[in-house]
Structures are given as C-alpha cells and as structure tokens.
Write an enzyme that holds these catalytic residues in place. Structure first.
Site, mmCIF file in Angstrom:
data_model
loop_
_atom_site.group_PDB
_atom_site.id
_atom_site.type_symbol
_atom_site.label_atom_id
_atom_site.label_comp_id
_atom_site.label_asym_id
_atom_site.label_seq_id
_atom_site.Cartn_x
_atom_site.Cartn_y
_atom_site.Cartn_z
ATOM 1 C CG ASP A 22 -3.492 0.400 -1.848
ATOM 2 O OD1 ASP A 22 -2.924 1.097 -2.943
ATOM 3 O OD2 ASP A 22 -3.251 -0.870 -1.921
ATOM 4 C CG ASN A 29 5.800 4.392 -2.309
ATOM 5 O OD1 ASN A 29 4.864 4.623 -1.384
ATOM 6 N ND2 ASN A 29 5.105 3.384 -3.037
ATOM 7 N NE ARG A 77 0.104 -6.054 -1.026
ATOM 8 C CZ ARG A 77 -0.462 -6.310 -2.203
ATOM 9 N NH1 ARG A 77 -0.985 -7.646 -2.432
ATOM 10 N NH2 ARG A 77 -0.649 -5.625 -3.132
ATOM 11 C CD GLU A 107 -9.438 -6.752 16.892
ATOM 12 O OE1 GLU A 107 -9.779 -7.504 15.787
ATOM 13 O OE2 GLU A 107 -8.883 -7.045 17.759
HETATM 14 C C1 FPP Z 1 -1.348 4.091 -2.436
HETATM 15 O O1 FPP Z 1 -2.363 4.180 -3.693
HETATM 16 C C2 FPP Z 1 -0.958 5.336 -2.135
HETATM 17 C C3 FPP Z 1 0.267 5.994 -2.085
HETATM 18 C C4 FPP Z 1 1.376 5.525 -2.437
HETATM 19 C C5 FPP Z 1 0.183 7.485 -1.604
HETATM 20 C C6 FPP Z 1 -0.411 8.194 -0.687
HETATM 21 C C7 FPP Z 1 -0.704 9.404 -0.646
HETATM 22 C C8 FPP Z 1 -1.467 9.961 -0.370
HETATM 23 C C9 FPP Z 1 -2.859 9.688 -0.156
HETATM 24 C C10 FPP Z 1 -1.230 11.927 -0.403
HETATM 25 C C11 FPP Z 1 -0.259 12.123 0.571
HETATM 26 C C12 FPP Z 1 -0.649 13.300 1.056
HETATM 27 C C13 FPP Z 1 0.306 13.921 2.103
HETATM 28 C C14 FPP Z 1 -0.160 15.126 2.711
HETATM 29 C C15 FPP Z 1 1.558 13.159 2.491
HETATM 30 P P1 FPP Z 1 -1.728 3.741 -5.137
HETATM 31 O O2 FPP Z 1 -1.122 4.893 -5.746
HETATM 32 O O3 FPP Z 1 -0.819 2.538 -4.746
HETATM 33 O O4 FPP Z 1 -2.900 3.239 -5.579
HETATM 34 P P2 FPP Z 1 -3.090 1.810 -6.778
HETATM 35 O O5 FPP Z 1 -2.954 0.743 -5.630
HETATM 36 O O6 FPP Z 1 -4.857 2.190 -7.135
HETATM 37 O O7 FPP Z 1 -2.329 2.181 -7.783
#
Ligand code: FPP
Length: 246
Positions: A20, A68, A192, A205
C-alpha cells in the site's frame, strides 16, 4: 544493520505483502498515481530478490483486488499492463521462481489469463522461491469459490459431507499449494486486512509500517523479520506450554 540480527534457522516460510501507498508516494512527488505503481513494481521485484537470497520459500503479493476494478479506468489499465509486462518468462526462469496466480483467473482479461496460465505451467518445477501474485483476488470471493467447489464435489459423490475439515478448505483456496503465511507485512500506514488471505492469516504475525511501498527496501524487510522473530507464536497454547516445548 538488521540483517545480522536475523536468526536464519527461524525464517518465516511464507511472507504475504499488502503493497500500500503507491498513490500517496507518487502524489507527494507531484506525479500521477500510475507513477507510484511503476515504482511499486520495481519494489516488488527487489523484494522478491531479497527474499530469495535470504531463503524464504514462499511470498505472496497483493497486486489487484476484485474491488480495484472500480478505480479510475486509466489506473486499472496501468495495473493490468504492469502485470502483463511482468509475466516475463525469461526473468522467472533465470531466477528459478515458481509463479502462482492467486485469484479469480477465469474472469481476468483473456490476454492476462493466457499469460498467467502459460507462466504457471512453464515455471511449475522452479525451486528457488514460489511467488504468488494476488490479482483479481479477494478473500470473500475465494471462500465463496471454495465453498462452491466443495459443494459440487459432495453433490457428485466425490466427497462425503462429514469429511469436510479445515484442511479441505485450505486445499481448495487459491493459495492451495502454499503453506499459510507466517508473517503479513502491510506498508502505507493502514492497519487492516482489506479482504486479503483472511482464512490463511489466522495465525500469522501482522506487521504494519508507515513506509510507502515504493520506499520499502531490503533493510525494511530485514527489520520486519527481526520483529517477527521477537514475537512468541502460541497457536492457541499458553506461553508456558510454548516455552516448555522448545
Ligand atoms: C496500493 O496502493 C497498491 C495497489 C492497489 C497496487 C499494487 C501494485 C503494484 C505494486 C504493482 C503491481 C505490479 C505487478 C507486477 C503486478 P494505493 O494505490 O492504494 O496507494 P494509496 O493508498 O497511497 O492511494
């Protein structure tokens, strides 16, 4: 600094990650959220390499939840493209990584589904580490899906109702071939589970850090493992029982 403190004989066997903070990391730099996801994908790769070097046998990353899909379309497209781009056979083969798509694979866009199935087949005998990527995943979907398969098996006479145990459910989850995680790491400050591995994390954990995922580095991983090793895992027993068994 933290690496020397790790007891290599007591490494977690499976670490799950909620990655996150990509969006906030990008916005703090005056960039689009997608920029954070690109950086996040680099962090994922670096974390995988670090875990492999340490000798952690299983890791699972939460990359895209069934919720998402409701993000802005351009962000969804970025995440789909990123995923497709990273399902690159060469890298998995060179690093001996076994890939597992954890999620509702049947309802992925066809190109992503094909690429995931190909990669799972191609890497099925790789041994250095098993990497699960949770994509189009949520625990509630997974449990409902497992319930449907089990009910079908009972209906068709392949299984008896009275033979259903917790182990039956374990086997029918999307993580079926992996042991349950010992440690969950969530970056980005929220505390969470967000519909992630809710069954599998029953005795894990939980480790939360304010660090945004793109800033999560090897040192952060070592620190989380040291913290994990400082905890007493009781699995429902008393502290005295656990100490006596050692
Ligand atoms: C949460 O951060 C992250 C995601 C919903 C996506 C995670 C994906 C990657 C790290 C890249 C995926 C790569 C591959 C190879 C599958 P957020 O967007 O919710 O961040 P925020 O809470 O700061 O808005």
């Amino acid at each position: 600094m933290y690496k020397e403190q790790i007891d290599m004989a007591r490494l977690p066997q499976h670490i799950a990650f909620i990655m996150d903070g990509n969006g906030r990391w990008a916005q703090a730099r005056g960039q689009q959220r997608s920029y954070g996801h690109f950086a996040g994908a680099d962090t994922l790769e670096a974390t995988l390499r670090c875990a492999t070097k340490l000798g952690i046998p299983y890791v699972t990353f939460y990359a895209f939840s069934t919720e998402n899909w409701s993000r802005p379309q351009d962000e969804v497209n970025t995440l789909l493209d990123l995923m497709l781009k990273h399902l690159e056979e060469k890298i998995f083969m060179e690093n001996d990584v076994k890939f597992l798509l954890v999620g509702d694979i049947e309802n992925l866009p066809q190109n992503l589904r094909d690429a995931s199935e190909r990669l799972m087949e191609k890497t099925k005998n790789n041994k250095a580490i098993t990497m699960g990527v949770a994509f189009n995943y949520s625990s509630r979907w997974e449990l409902a899906h497992a319930a449907k398969i089990i009910a079908k098996e009972v209906k068709e006479g392949k299984m008896k109702l009275e033979d259903i145990t917790a182990e039956t459910i374990d086997r029918h989850l999307a993580t079926g071939i992996m042991p349950n995680p010992d440690l969950l790491i969530r970056t980005g400050g929220e505390q969470r589970l967000s519909n992630f591995l809710m069954w599998q994390l029953a005795y894990a954990e939980l480790y939360f850090t304010d660090t945004y995922w793109p800033d999560f580095n090897d040192e952060c991983l070592y620190k989380a493992i040291v913290d994990y090793q400082s905890r007493q895992r009781r699995f429902g027993k008393t502290g005295e029982q656990v100490t006596e068994n050692k």
